[in-house]
Write a protein that holds these residues in place. Structure first.
Motif, PDB file in Angstrom:
ATOM      1  N   UNK A  17      40.812  32.418 -16.063  1.00 25.64           N
ATOM      2  CA  UNK A  17      41.771  31.827 -16.994  1.00 25.64           C
ATOM      3  C   UNK A  17      42.421  32.904 -17.847  1.00 25.64           C
ATOM      4  N   UNK A  18      43.706  32.767 -18.069  1.00 30.22           N
ATOM      5  CA  UNK A  18      44.406  33.665 -18.986  1.00 30.22           C
ATOM      6  C   UNK A  18      44.075  33.262 -20.418  1.00 30.22           C
ATOM      7  N   UNK A  49      42.904  29.515 -21.823  1.00 29.33           N
ATOM      8  CA  UNK A  49      41.758  29.246 -22.696  1.00 29.33           C
ATOM      9  C   UNK A  49      42.201  28.571 -23.990  1.00 29.33           C
ATOM     10  N   UNK A  50      43.334  29.009 -24.522  1.00 28.40           N
ATOM     11  CA  UNK A  50      43.852  28.394 -25.747  1.00 28.40           C
ATOM     12  C   UNK A  50      44.142  26.916 -25.523  1.00 28.40           C
ATOM     13  N   UNK A  51      44.745  26.592 -24.385  1.00 21.57           N
ATOM     14  CA  UNK A  51      45.054  25.191 -24.083  1.00 21.57           C
ATOM     15  C   UNK A  51      43.783  24.356 -23.990  1.00 21.57           C
ATOM     16  N   UNK A  52      42.730  24.907 -23.392  1.00 23.66           N
ATOM     17  CA  UNK A  52      41.469  24.169 -23.275  1.00 23.66           C
ATOM     18  C   UNK A  52      40.797  23.992 -24.630  1.00 23.66           C
ATOM     19  N   UNK A  53      40.888  25.007 -25.488  1.00 22.93           N
ATOM     20  CA  UNK A  53      40.306  24.885 -26.832  1.00 22.93           C
ATOM     21  C   UNK A  53      40.997  23.770 -27.604  1.00 22.93           C
ATOM     22  N   UNK A  54      42.328  23.747 -27.552  1.00 24.14           N
ATOM     23  CA  UNK A  54      43.081  22.745 -28.315  1.00 24.14           C
ATOM     24  C   UNK A  54      42.944  21.340 -27.736  1.00 24.14           C
ATOM     25  N   UNK A  55      42.825  21.237 -26.423  1.00 27.28           N
ATOM     26  CA  UNK A  55      42.832  19.908 -25.800  1.00 27.28           C
ATOM     27  C   UNK A  55      41.444  19.339 -25.557  1.00 27.28           C
ATOM     28  N   UNK A  85      30.130  25.981 -33.635  1.00 31.00           N
ATOM     29  CA  UNK A  85      31.232  25.499 -32.800  1.00 31.00           C
ATOM     30  C   UNK A  85      32.400  26.481 -32.853  1.00 31.00           C
ATOM     31  N   UNK A  86      32.725  26.948 -34.059  1.00 31.00           N
ATOM     32  CA  UNK A  86      33.819  27.913 -34.193  1.00 31.00           C
ATOM     33  C   UNK A  86      33.508  29.208 -33.453  1.00 31.00           C
ATOM     34  N   UNK A  87      32.247  29.664 -33.523  1.00 29.77           N
ATOM     35  CA  UNK A  87      31.864  30.891 -32.825  1.00 29.77           C
ATOM     36  C   UNK A  87      31.992  30.720 -31.313  1.00 29.77           C
ATOM     37  N   UNK A  88      31.610  29.549 -30.809  1.00 26.68           N
ATOM     38  CA  UNK A  88      31.724  29.282 -29.370  1.00 26.68           C
ATOM     39  C   UNK A  88      33.196  29.306 -28.947  1.00 26.68           C
ATOM     40  N   UNK A  89      34.049  28.632 -29.718  1.00 22.27           N
ATOM     41  CA  UNK A  89      35.480  28.604 -29.396  1.00 22.27           C
ATOM     42  C   UNK A  89      36.086  30.004 -29.480  1.00 22.27           C
ATOM     43  N   UNK A 141      38.435  34.835 -26.505  1.00 16.14           N
ATOM     44  CA  UNK A 141      38.627  36.270 -26.312  1.00 16.14           C
ATOM     45  C   UNK A 141      37.846  36.858 -25.145  1.00 16.14           C
ATOM     46  N   UNK A 142      36.820  36.165 -24.674  1.00 16.35           N
ATOM     47  CA  UNK A 142      36.036  36.737 -23.563  1.00 16.35           C
ATOM     48  C   UNK A 142      35.825  35.782 -22.399  1.00 16.35           C
ATOM     49  N   UNK A 143      36.134  34.484 -22.592  1.00 11.99           N
ATOM     50  CA  UNK A 143      35.918  33.509 -21.526  1.00 11.99           C
ATOM     51  C   UNK A 143      34.481  33.044 -21.420  1.00 11.99           C
TER      52      UNK A 143
END
Length: 349
Positions: A19-20, A24-30, A53-57, A62-64
């Motif tokens: 994932x680019x 990853x950003x799209x998956x975090x938001x959705x 939760x924030x640390x996981x996101x 940044x690393x996938x």
């Protein structure tokens, strides 16, 4: 299953996919940021859980991975700012949690016909106004946190009216009221235009913040010792050199401007987009999107050069970017174009 375990399991199921950052950003938001929404609407989630939760996101962005791999390029506070303010539009989960609980204050202020409101009013508040309520020491932890939320929101009510109006409380408005707004960035419309390929937008955003890991930054962090630019080998690699001074980059930008028939310095695109009224709105969008695409390709070419891979000639890069932008435009366009715009687009093809 614990809330953090559910989020971690979801990330691990995506781990095998390449994932680019934008993906990853799209998956975090959705997905990730919504897994906690049900519980956040019921009670205030402890800070320890929210921090996990924030640390996981953050690690996933940044690393996938769900675990810490390296330091993030951009602070999480900046990432959680709206896109208009230079962030990624990720919700601040703690603030969102408080905004979700804000509906209880609105229910009490408007004496909504809810079983919960009748129970709180009859058993706990009795004749006390909601804004003056002080929970007893022996009440539940949840009620104490809701009462704290009411104190927090009290300043937003005038005569029991939310923001001094008759409108209904919304979580989005509550979130906006709770967070401190920042000045809007000039390049917001260029960066997040729907005509951009999402991965272009993400890299362009990092370029505007000067947070990509160029050689000068890597050396400051203790990695490597050779500061020479991968693309030209004629100067030390820094953000300004790579995107505005490197012969490869300037060739890309010059050829792009020649193809588009415009003239501006690469670092003044946002000001040109705001003042370039000689162009139609459509033309400005296409020109800006092409510039975002070329910025991404410069960074991509730099990474390919680092791996000793083949790097396309600047002319081929520009042609490919223009082709991609026009393809996205025709896929999204449903309006009738002016003769002037049609001729201009045909000249780019």
């Amino acid at each position: 299953m614990h809330l953090t375990d559910r989020i971690t399991a979801r990330i691990r199921s995506w781990g095998s996919r390449q994932l680019s950052y934008a993906g990853r950003l799209a998956l975090i938001n959705s997905v990730l940021a919504t897994l906690h929404s049900y519980w956040s609407s019921i009670f205030l989630i402890p800070n320890g859980i929210m921090n996990k939760i924030e640390a996981i996101c953050r690690n996933f962005l940044w690393s996938g991975k769900d675990s810490y791999q390296r330091a993030p390029n951009v602070s999480w506070d900046t990432c959680c700012s709206p896109k208009d303010e230079g962030g990624l539009g990720i919700k601040d989960l703690k603030t969102w949690n408080r905004a979700l609980l804000g509906k209880y204050t609105w229910w009490l202020a408007n004496k909504k016909d809810h079983l919960w409101v009748r129970w709180i009013s009859h058993v706990y508040m009795k004749d006390t106004h909601w804004s003056n309520y002080d929970p007893p020491p022996d009440c539940s932890w949840t009620l104490k946190k809701i009462a704290h939320s009411m104190i927090l929101f009290k300043q937003a009510y005038t005569n029991d009216l939310w923001l001094a109006s008759d409108k209904e409380y919304t979580v989005t408005e509550g979130y906006a009221w709770l967070r401190q707004s920042k000045p809007k960035v000039l390049w917001r419309h260029i960066c997040w235009s729907p005509m951009n390929v999402p991965k272009w937008s993400f890299i362009f955003w990092a370029v505007q913040l000067k947070r990509l890991l160029t050689k000068d930054r890597m050396i400051q962090m203790g990695f490597g010792h050779d500061p020479c630019c991968y693309l030209c080998s004629a100067a030390d690699e820094s953000h300004d050199h790579l995107f505005y001074q490197c012969p490869f980059s300037t060739h890309c930008i010059s050829y792009l401007q020649q193809k588009l028939g415009v003239h501006f310095s690469a670092d003044s695109l946002a000001r040109w987009d705001s003042n370039g009224r000689a162009r139609s709105k459509l033309q400005r969008k296409i020109i800006s999107s092409c510039h975002v695409g070329v910025t991404y390709c410069i960074w991509n070419s730099r990474n390919k050069a680092r791996l000793d891979a083949y790097v396309l000639r600047p002319e081929n890069i520009v042609r490919n970017v223009i082709k991609d932008v026009l393809a996205r435009f025709w896929a999204k366009n449903s309006s009738v174009l002016s003769t002037r715009d049609v001729r201009w687009i045909q000249g780019l093809s």
